[in-house]
Every structure is written in C-alpha cells, then in structure tokens.
Write a protein that holds these residues in place. Structure first.
Motif, PDB file in Angstrom:
ATOM      1  N   ARG A 375       0.833  -1.200   0.000  1.00 31.89           N
ATOM      2  CA  ARG A 375       0.000   0.000   0.000  1.00 31.89           C
ATOM      3  C   ARG A 375       0.876   1.263   0.000  1.00 31.89           C
ATOM      4  O   ARG A 375       0.519   2.292  -0.586  1.00 31.89           O
ATOM      5  CB  ARG A 375      -0.919   0.013   1.224  1.00 31.89           C
ATOM      6  N   SER A 376       2.008   1.170   0.685  1.00 25.80           N
ATOM      7  CA  SER A 376       2.902   2.330   0.739  1.00 25.80           C
ATOM      8  C   SER A 376       3.418   2.694  -0.644  1.00 25.80           C
ATOM      9  O   SER A 376       3.597   3.872  -0.968  1.00 25.80           O
ATOM     10  CB  SER A 376       4.073   2.057   1.680  1.00 25.80           C
ATOM     11  N   HIS A 377       3.639   1.648  -1.505  1.00 25.79           N
ATOM     12  CA  HIS A 377       4.092   1.916  -2.863  1.00 25.79           C
ATOM     13  C   HIS A 377       2.992   2.568  -3.682  1.00 25.79           C
ATOM     14  O   HIS A 377       3.250   3.482  -4.480  1.00 25.79           O
ATOM     15  CB  HIS A 377       4.544   0.617  -3.532  1.00 25.79           C
ATOM     16  N   VAL A 378       1.775   2.094  -3.504  1.00 28.54           N
ATOM     17  CA  VAL A 378       0.635   2.670  -4.223  1.00 28.54           C
ATOM     18  C   VAL A 378       0.430   4.124  -3.790  1.00 28.54           C
ATOM     19  O   VAL A 378       0.197   5.013  -4.609  1.00 28.54           O
ATOM     20  CB  VAL A 378      -0.654   1.847  -3.971  1.00 28.54           C
ATOM     21  N   MET A 379       0.520   4.341  -2.479  1.00 28.81           N
ATOM     22  CA  MET A 379       0.387   5.710  -1.963  1.00 28.81           C
ATOM     23  C   MET A 379       1.527   6.585  -2.475  1.00 28.81           C
ATOM     24  O   MET A 379       1.323   7.749  -2.842  1.00 28.81           O
ATOM     25  CB  MET A 379       0.377   5.691  -0.435  1.00 28.81           C
ATOM     26  N   GLY A 380       2.748   6.046  -2.523  1.00 23.24           N
ATOM     27  CA  GLY A 380       3.894   6.783  -3.039  1.00 23.24           C
ATOM     28  C   GLY A 380       3.710   7.155  -4.490  1.00 23.24           C
ATOM     29  O   GLY A 380       4.103   8.250  -4.917  1.00 23.24           O
ATOM     30  N   GLN A 381       3.094   6.237  -5.280  1.00 23.23           N
ATOM     31  CA  GLN A 381       2.841   6.521  -6.686  1.00 23.23           C
ATOM     32  C   GLN A 381       1.922   7.736  -6.837  1.00 23.23           C
ATOM     33  O   GLN A 381       2.183   8.622  -7.651  1.00 23.23           O
ATOM     34  CB  GLN A 381       2.200   5.296  -7.354  1.00 23.23           C
ATOM     35  N   LEU A 469       0.593  18.654  -0.532  1.00 25.28           N
ATOM     36  CA  LEU A 469       0.813  17.448   0.274  1.00 25.28           C
ATOM     37  C   LEU A 469      -0.316  17.250   1.290  1.00 25.28           C
ATOM     38  O   LEU A 469      -0.757  16.121   1.518  1.00 25.28           O
ATOM     39  CB  LEU A 469       2.168  17.540   0.986  1.00 25.28           C
ATOM     40  N   PHE A 470      -0.792  18.349   1.887  1.00 28.62           N
ATOM     41  CA  PHE A 470      -1.931  18.229   2.798  1.00 28.62           C
ATOM     42  C   PHE A 470      -3.185  17.786   2.050  1.00 28.62           C
ATOM     43  O   PHE A 470      -4.005  17.039   2.575  1.00 28.62           O
ATOM     44  CB  PHE A 470      -2.192  19.576   3.496  1.00 28.62           C
ATOM     45  N   ALA A 471      -3.312  18.280   0.802  1.00 25.85           N
ATOM     46  CA  ALA A 471      -4.474  17.909  -0.005  1.00 25.85           C
ATOM     47  C   ALA A 471      -4.455  16.426  -0.370  1.00 25.85           C
ATOM     48  O   ALA A 471      -5.497  15.846  -0.721  1.00 25.85           O
ATOM     49  CB  ALA A 471      -4.511  18.752  -1.279  1.00 25.85           C
ATOM     50  N   ALA A 472      -3.276  15.812  -0.288  1.00 23.16           N
ATOM     51  CA  ALA A 472      -3.158  14.384  -0.642  1.00 23.16           C
ATOM     52  C   ALA A 472      -3.612  13.465   0.484  1.00 23.16           C
ATOM     53  O   ALA A 472      -3.753  12.249   0.282  1.00 23.16           O
ATOM     54  CB  ALA A 472      -1.712  14.069  -1.013  1.00 23.16           C
ATOM     55  N   ILE A 473      -3.860  14.030   1.682  1.00 21.90           N
ATOM     56  CA  ILE A 473      -4.215  13.190   2.832  1.00 21.90           C
ATOM     57  C   ILE A 473      -5.516  12.429   2.584  1.00 21.90           C
ATOM     58  O   ILE A 473      -5.597  11.216   2.823  1.00 21.90           O
ATOM     59  CB  ILE A 473      -4.328  14.047   4.112  1.00 21.90           C
ATOM     60  N   LEU A 474      -6.548  13.125   2.091  1.00 25.36           N
ATOM     61  CA  LEU A 474      -7.847  12.483   1.874  1.00 25.36           C
ATOM     62  C   LEU A 474      -7.772  11.369   0.826  1.00 25.36           C
ATOM     63  O   LEU A 474      -8.265  10.252   1.073  1.00 25.36           O
ATOM     64  CB  LEU A 474      -8.879  13.552   1.472  1.00 25.36           C
ATOM     65  N   PRO A 475      -7.130  11.593  -0.347  1.00 23.16           N
ATOM     66  CA  PRO A 475      -6.984  10.491  -1.313  1.00 23.16           C
ATOM     67  C   PRO A 475      -6.184   9.312  -0.753  1.00 23.16           C
ATOM     68  O   PRO A 475      -6.491   8.149  -1.062  1.00 23.16           O
ATOM     69  CB  PRO A 475      -6.234  11.145  -2.478  1.00 23.16           C
ATOM     70  N   LEU A 476      -5.175   9.579   0.071  1.00 26.87           N
ATOM     71  CA  LEU A 476      -4.376   8.498   0.636  1.00 26.87           C
ATOM     72  C   LEU A 476      -5.199   7.669   1.621  1.00 26.87           C
ATOM     73  O   LEU A 476      -5.038   6.444   1.715  1.00 26.87           O
ATOM     74  CB  LEU A 476      -3.132   9.072   1.329  1.00 26.87           C
ATOM     75  N   LEU A 477      -6.070   8.338   2.349  1.00 23.87           N
ATOM     76  CA  LEU A 477      -6.972   7.600   3.252  1.00 23.87           C
ATOM     77  C   LEU A 477      -7.899   6.683   2.449  1.00 23.87           C
ATOM     78  O   LEU A 477      -8.235   5.585   2.895  1.00 23.87           O
ATOM     79  CB  LEU A 477      -7.805   8.584   4.092  1.00 23.87           C
ATOM     80  N   TYR A 478      -8.284   7.133   1.266  1.00 24.43           N
ATOM     81  CA  TYR A 478      -9.125   6.310   0.392  1.00 24.43           C
ATOM     82  C   TYR A 478      -8.375   5.043  -0.023  1.00 24.43           C
ATOM     83  O   TYR A 478      -8.936   3.939  -0.043  1.00 24.43           O
ATOM     84  CB  TYR A 478      -9.517   7.120  -0.845  1.00 24.43           C
ATOM     85  N   ILE A 479      -7.072   5.188  -0.323  1.00 24.43           N
ATOM     86  CA  ILE A 479      -6.264   4.032  -0.730  1.00 24.43           C
ATOM     87  C   ILE A 479      -6.122   3.048   0.423  1.00 24.43           C
ATOM     88  O   ILE A 479      -6.176   1.825   0.244  1.00 24.43           O
ATOM     89  CB  ILE A 479      -4.882   4.495  -1.232  1.00 24.43           C
TER      90      ILE A 479
END
Length: 489
Positions: A375-381, A469-479
């Motif tokens: 999941r960390s790789h997907v989030m990193g992508q 980067l803060f805006a990426a928090i919500l999409p990362l929670l979705y992942i």
C-alpha cells in the motif's frame, strides 16, 4: 515495474486528467503567488522605510489624545525628571540616549540667516539646543555634519562651559570661525498690543566656537512636483531652524534661560511672558533615545510607558510610517486574507479532484494491491504523480503570479479602496525632530515594488507544496481503505 516508473507513465498516458489537475493547481497557485508577492513587498517596504527613518524615540506630552485634560491642567503638568530619563535610558533596547534643554535668543548684533520666503519674514534669532551627550546625537544620527572643529568633551558637559557649535551659514554671515569668541546678545523685548516692539534689555552670553556644522536636512529638490505646498514650506522652515541652531552644553542653556527670566522679571514683572510659567521652566528637558534597531520600537514603548507620568507618551521616528502607511497595511492584510482563503480552497478542491480520480482508478489500484504491491508503494505513486504535476504548475504560476500580484497591487494603489485620511499634519508634528526624513504617502508608494526575491520564492514553494501534500491526505486515506478482494469480485 516499480511505483516510481508507474507514476511517470500514469502522468504521461492519462493526459486529460493530468491537464485538469495541472489547470486547477495553476489557477489557484497564481492566486497564492500573487498574494504572497504583495504581502512580501508590503513587508519589505515597511522594513526599508523604517530603517530609513531610524530608531529614535522620545517621551513627550500626549497632546493628541489628552487635549481636554492638558487644557485643564495648564502649568501643573508634571515635568520629566532627569532621574526618570536616565532610568529609561538603561533599557536593553537603548543604544545611547541624550536629553536636551532648549532656549531661544532674539539677537541684533549676532546675525541669523534669514529666508527669502515671505512665510518666514521677520523671523530673526537662534534656537539654543542643549546636549548632555558629548558626541551630540544630531551628529551621530547624521542630521548635521561636522565640517570643522570638534564636538564637546565630557568636561564641557559636566561644567557647563560656554562653548558651542554653529552652522557654516551663520559663521559666514558673521565672519566667524573655529576658535573665535562670539556673543549671543539676547534681547528682552516687550510686544505691544498694536504690534509695536520695545527693547527692554540686552543680555550678553559669550560663547567660544569649537565646531562648525552643515545640516544634512536642507537638501531640497526644486523640481520635485510631488511635494505639496505645505510640505515644501514645512521643509523650508525645518531647514532654516536647523541652520539657526546653536549647540551648547545643557547647563549653559539652562543658565542662560534662568538669567534671561530673572532679568525679565526685574525689568517687566507684569509682562505676559510669565503667564503660566514657573521657577523651573528653564530646566525642561526633551529626552532622545537612540534604539539598537527599528524592530525594538514597540518593545521599548511597552516597557517605558508604564514608567511615565500621567499625560505622557512615547513617540518614535517610525511613527511616521504608522501614521501614513495605512494603504500598505491594508494591502498586506488583504493579501494575507487572500492567501488563507486560497490555501483553504486549494486544499478542498485538489482533495476532491484527486479523490474523484482515485475512484475512477479504483480497479487499477486494486490490481496493484492484489498482485502483492505494498500500500505504501501505491500511496507513493499517487504522491509522486501529484508532486510532478503540481511542481510544474507551481513553478509556472510562480512567474505569472508575480506578474498578477504587480497588476493587482498597482490597481489597488490607484483606487480608493486603500485610501486613508490625508489630514496627517497635526499628527506628525514633532516627529521631524526624531528623523532627518520627512515621510510622505508618495514616498511609501514609490518605495513599493513587486519583484522576485529569495524570500518570495521560498515562501511560495513551501506554502504551495505544503498545501498540495496536505491535499493528498484524503486520497491516501481512500487508498488505505481499499479492499482488493471486493474490487476484483
């Protein structure tokens, strides 16, 4: 294929979505960049103007805020004690301090420099300015330039010797030079109700000239059309006053004032000259505190004002900016609000846009996870994709946003939105004695300039990338919440 390569391929293959995200970040980035450019420029103006004004302060009666009380108190207002002046001078914010006795001498034999202007017709005489600081604060702060001779010694100050400094124009007018003995022939005059003048007595004060100075505040631009008539007259008056100033030790000025009062009381005890005066009127001092930095002014005020007698306040050279720099403060506040609103809007919009894109890519992400990708790789992508697109958008908006900020600020400055009251003459009275610069609203406007600077670039990139980067928090929670089994079913 590792997640970094996948991110690069995703950005180039899905051009439509990449362009949409780019456009959103570019537009919002322009708003943030323009606002930061304006805010940085207004702060730079404040710093540069205050540095030009210097870091000087004084303690004086607060006529502006206590007019009624002062009128009622009359001559009963408590005078500043020398002990209090010295106590304030011990502040850690003070570089050095002085306190000045003041006097006036109408003369006939000793010729003062007379202005050709009708505004000052008939004004003959000299301002006597005492000093307790041997180096003379006006010399140290470059209000006057010593062109011949020397300043006082500590012995001159302590003993109140009859030594002084005069301007080069006064020296030329009277044929004097360093080492000469001049006599200040103080005249006691009685002014009749019909405008007539009767000389009552003459008091001679012999002074040895130890120095000759030239004022640095008399440089005037005759072609300066931006100055109003009142400002020009005020500057001319200050120039003439400086030229006709004689610098003396405090004790010398106090002694001459006392001798003058005693003589006047003997010759004309009923003169209106004594209305509201008292025995100590010859020992009134004006303190001058030279601070270590203009940034220390507010801290010095907060520390000093509780120590002052009633009706007194602290005035500083930087108060000129505080009084007439309202347009810059308003523009700085507006730009600050716009930055906050733009950042909040950017967080919400980018989060929602990226989240919608994630929902469309749900099967793609599910495949990665079902194939054993972390999941960390997907989030990193996803983060890399956002940083690539946002990085390009932010760098481009860094340039266009600066240009936008310049256009918007020029429009605001030329409009009535930032206009402040122009009635500042009374509020600035007395401040010219603290700073050699007479500040005008035009001076502040002319100092304003939107330009690229290291501070602007660093601030914008930190704010912009931080927002993304803060805006990426919500999409990362979705992942994180994705279940590959349910997706693949």
């Amino acid at each position: 294929m590792n997640f970094i390569k996948r991110a690069l391929c995703s950005v180039t293959r899905k051009k439509g979505k990449s362009l949409i995200l780019f456009a959103v970040i570019f537009v919002l980035g322009n708003v943030i960049a323009g606002s930061i450019a304006i805010q940085q420029s207004t702060q730079n103006v404040e710093k540069s103007v205050k540095k030009q004004l210097g870091a000087m302060a004084t303690v004086e009666i607060d006529y502006e805020n206590n007019q009624e009380e002062i009128m009622n108190a009359g001559s009963e207002i408590e005078q500043l004690k020398v002990d209090l002046i010295k106590e304030i001078g011990k502040s850690p914010y003070v570089k050095y301090f002085d306190y000045n006795a003041a006097g006036w001498a109408e003369t006939k034999d000793l010729k003062s420099v007379i202005s050709d202007s009708e505004e000052f017709g008939g004004m003959e005489g000299f301002s006597l300015k005492g000093s307790n600081y041997p180096k003379i604060s006006d010399v140290e702060e470059k209000k006057i330039k010593l062109v011949d001779g020397k300043v006082f010694t500590q012995e001159d100050i302590d003993n109140g010797k009859n030594v002084g400094l005069i301007s080069s124009k006064v020296a030329d007018e009277n044929g004097l030079s360093v080492g000469d003995q001049m006599v200040i022939d103080m005249r006691g005059n009685d002014y009749g109700e019909e405008g007539g003048t009767k000389e009552l007595f003459k008091l001679d004060v012999p002074i040895q000239i130890i120095g000759i100075f030239e004022p640095t505040t008399i440089e005037m631009k005759d072609t300066d059309e931006k100055k109003s008539e009142d400002q020009t007259i005020n500057q001319q008056f200050m120039s003439m006053q400086q030229i006709n100033t004689i610098y003396l030790p405090n004790k010398t000025v106090v002694e001459s004032n006392k001798n003058y009062l005693e003589k006047m009381k003997k010759v004309a005890p009923d003169s209106h000259y004594f209305e509201g005066s008292d025995e100590d009127s010859g020992e009134y001092y004006t303190p001058i505190y030279v601070l270590k930095s203009p940034d220390d002014v507010e801290a010095f005020k907060q520390e000093t004002e509780p120590l002052l007698p009633k009706l007194y306040t602290v005035r500083a050279s930087t108060d000129q900016y505080e009084k007439i720099g309202g347009s810059m403060k308003k523009m700085s506040q507006i730009s600050g609000y716009v930055v906050m609103i733009a950042v909040i809007a950017t967080l919400l919009i980018i989060s929602l846009v990226v989240l919608l894109f994630m929902r469309d890519r749900k099967h793609e992400l599910g495949i990665y996870l079902s194939l054993g990708d972390k999941r960390s790789h997907v989030m990193g992508q996803i983060i890399i994709e956002m940083l690539i697109i946002s990085g390009i958008a932010l760098i481009l908006s860094l340039i266009t946003g600066n240009f936008l900020g310049k256009l918007v600020s020029e429009s605001l400055l030329n409009s009535d939105i930032l206009s402040t009251t122009n009635d500042q003459a009374g509020m600035l009275m007395g401040l010219e004695s603290l700073s050699p610069t007479e500040l005008t609203a035009d001076d502040i406007m002319n100092a304003y300039e939107v330009k690229f600077s290291v501070g602007y670039i660093v601030t914008y990139l930190v704010v912009g990338l931080g927002t993304v980067l803060f805006a990426a928090i919500l999409p990362l929670l979705y992942i994180v919440r994705l279940n590959p089994k349910k997706i693949m079913m």
